[in-house]
Design a protein around this motif. Structure first.
Motif, PDB file in Angstrom:
ATOM      1  N   GLY A  73       0.842  -1.193   0.000  1.00 41.39           N
ATOM      2  CA  GLY A  73       0.000   0.000   0.000  1.00 41.39           C
ATOM      3  C   GLY A  73       0.870   1.232   0.000  1.00 41.39           C
ATOM      4  N   ALA A  74       0.246   2.403  -0.113  1.00 48.12           N
ATOM      5  CA  ALA A  74       1.022   3.646  -0.126  1.00 48.12           C
ATOM      6  C   ALA A  74       1.668   3.927   1.226  1.00 48.12           C
ATOM      7  N   ALA A 124      -0.303   9.308  -3.142  1.00 44.18           N
ATOM      8  CA  ALA A 124      -1.094   8.077  -3.025  1.00 44.18           C
ATOM      9  C   ALA A 124      -2.297   8.020  -3.952  1.00 44.18           C
ATOM     10  N   TYR A 135       2.587   5.725  -4.881  1.00 50.93           N
ATOM     11  CA  TYR A 135       1.176   5.702  -5.279  1.00 50.93           C
ATOM     12  C   TYR A 135       0.454   4.536  -4.607  1.00 50.93           C
ATOM     13  N   SER A 136      -0.842   4.688  -4.446  1.00 55.52           N
ATOM     14  CA  SER A 136      -1.701   3.587  -4.038  1.00 55.52           C
ATOM     15  C   SER A 136      -2.145   2.841  -5.286  1.00 55.52           C
ATOM     16  N   GLY A 140       0.237  -1.000  -3.551  1.00 56.03           N
ATOM     17  CA  GLY A 140       0.842   0.289  -3.840  1.00 56.03           C
ATOM     18  C   GLY A 140       2.105   0.084  -4.632  1.00 56.03           C
TER      19      GLY A 140
END
Length: 371
Positions: A70-71, A189, A207-208, A219
């Protein structure tokens, strides 16, 4: 019956946005199929990580990329990377970074809580957050004076959570970073443009995968090859607790291959918000306006204000009742303390705007009729 209803949960209508608390994105069938295929086979994960990096690079214009869970994990891993590089003995000591360059300079208005504090993600990566300036006012001198020989990176947060006024621009931070020989990390994100920040000169951009891209919970980090190599190396350290599975990587890459920021069907969004604004605005005591995303993205929502004297309910009470219904309707209510909330059309499934309008009328118009 949906999969979550089979587990005994209520149906959810997401009018809040691509929010982690609501599962981020509902992926396309092709993404779900790819994830299913990946789940039923084996792969050498180190090879998949390298291949994923090249696909991320192609999508972003970066030299290389690194998938993450994930972000938020991307922040921790990026911070760890600028502190340790690829030195395994240092990687294995994190988050203990005593004696290393470990200060991460961030504007105070960017030290936000996005579901967890940004400062905590920095700390997980072994960094010490140094907040420059005040929450609503940062001058270039604040940033320069926050930098010393222990500074490992500058962190810029592009988010609707961040203060939008009084902050220094990314261009200023990149210029300072270049002058000082310090890498600049950008947390982007939920941003839609996957090339913008790298093109401006950022060294690492996070980034997400489950927000604008429309992939599964995941991410990625894009950026300069030596730093990305250091990001991958963190999976032998703190990244182990944040590892991303083969299914999520394949789902992310499939979503990236299909993602086109220029073809996000703004007209479809506009049609839904215009219809919903018209329906809600017809309710006595309700003012419904179409507003653009507070961070400047090409996202349009229906913002609602209510006259409690006419509706007989406060905005807070109404939002709570919407969430308690079945289906449960979740609004975008970051500013609910000011009696304002909004409906975001992007996550709607077909016809859900009609369910929202009917529920709003039921809660407000029928209440007035009963008085």
């Amino acid at each position: 019956m949906g999969i979550y209803q089979k587990l005994g949960l209520k149906q959810v209508i997401n009018a809040s946005g691509k929010m982690t608390a609501l599962g981020a994105s509902a992926v396309a069938p092709s993404v779900a199929q790819a994830m299913g295929d990946a789940a039923m086979d084996y792969v050498e994960m180190s090879e998949l990580m390298l291949a994923a990096g090249q696909h991320i690079a192609a999508a972003t214009g970066a030299e290389d990329g690194c998938p993450t869970s994930g972000a938020a994990a991307g922040i921790a891993i990026s911070v760890a990377a600028v502190i340790t590089g690829t030195h395994l003995s240092l990687i294995e000591k994190l988050p203990c970074s005593e004696g290393l360059k470990n200060k991460i300079v961030i504007q105070k208005g960017h030290a936000v809580h996005f579901g967890a504090p940004v400062q905590q993600m920095i700390a997980l990566g072994g960094g010490r957050a140094v907040e420059a300036g005040s929450a609503n006012h940062v001058e270039e001198a604040h940033l320069r004076e926050a930098i010393d020989e222990q500074t490992a990176a500058l962190l810029y947060v592009k988010s609707h959570h961040a203060i939008q006024k009084g902050m220094q621009s990314l261009e200023t931070m990149i210029r300072i970073g270049r002058e000082q020989g310090i890498p600049v990390i950008v947390d982007a994100a939920a941003e839609e443009d996957l090339r913008h920040y790298l093109a401006k000169g950022a060294d690492l951009v996070i980034y997400s995968g489950g927000k604008a891209v429309g992939g599964p919970t995941s991410g990625f980090i894009a950026g300069r090859a030596p730093l990305i190599a250091a990001c991958r190396a963190q999976y032998k350290g703190i990244g182990r607790a944040m590892k991303v599975g083969k299914e999520a990587i394949v789902g992310l890459l499939t979503a990236l291959q299909q993602y086109d920021p220029e073809n996000q069907d703004a007209s479809w969004q506009r049609t839904r918000v215009e219809w919903l604004a018209g329906e809600l605005g017809s309710i006595a005591g309700v003012t419904a306006n179409i507003v653009q995303d507070e961070a400047g993205r090409a996202i349009y929502r229906v913002q609602v204000r209510m006259d409690e004297q006419v509706t007989g309910r406060t905005a807070q009470e109404l939002v709570r009742l919407l969430e308690q219904g079945d289906p449960a309707i979740f609004t975008r209510n970051h500013a609910i303390n000011t009696d304002v909330f909004a409906f975001d059309p992007r996550p709607f499934h077909a016809g859900q705007e009609k369910i929202i309008a009917a529920r709003m009328k039921e809660l407000l118009e029928k209440r007035k009729e009963g008085e």
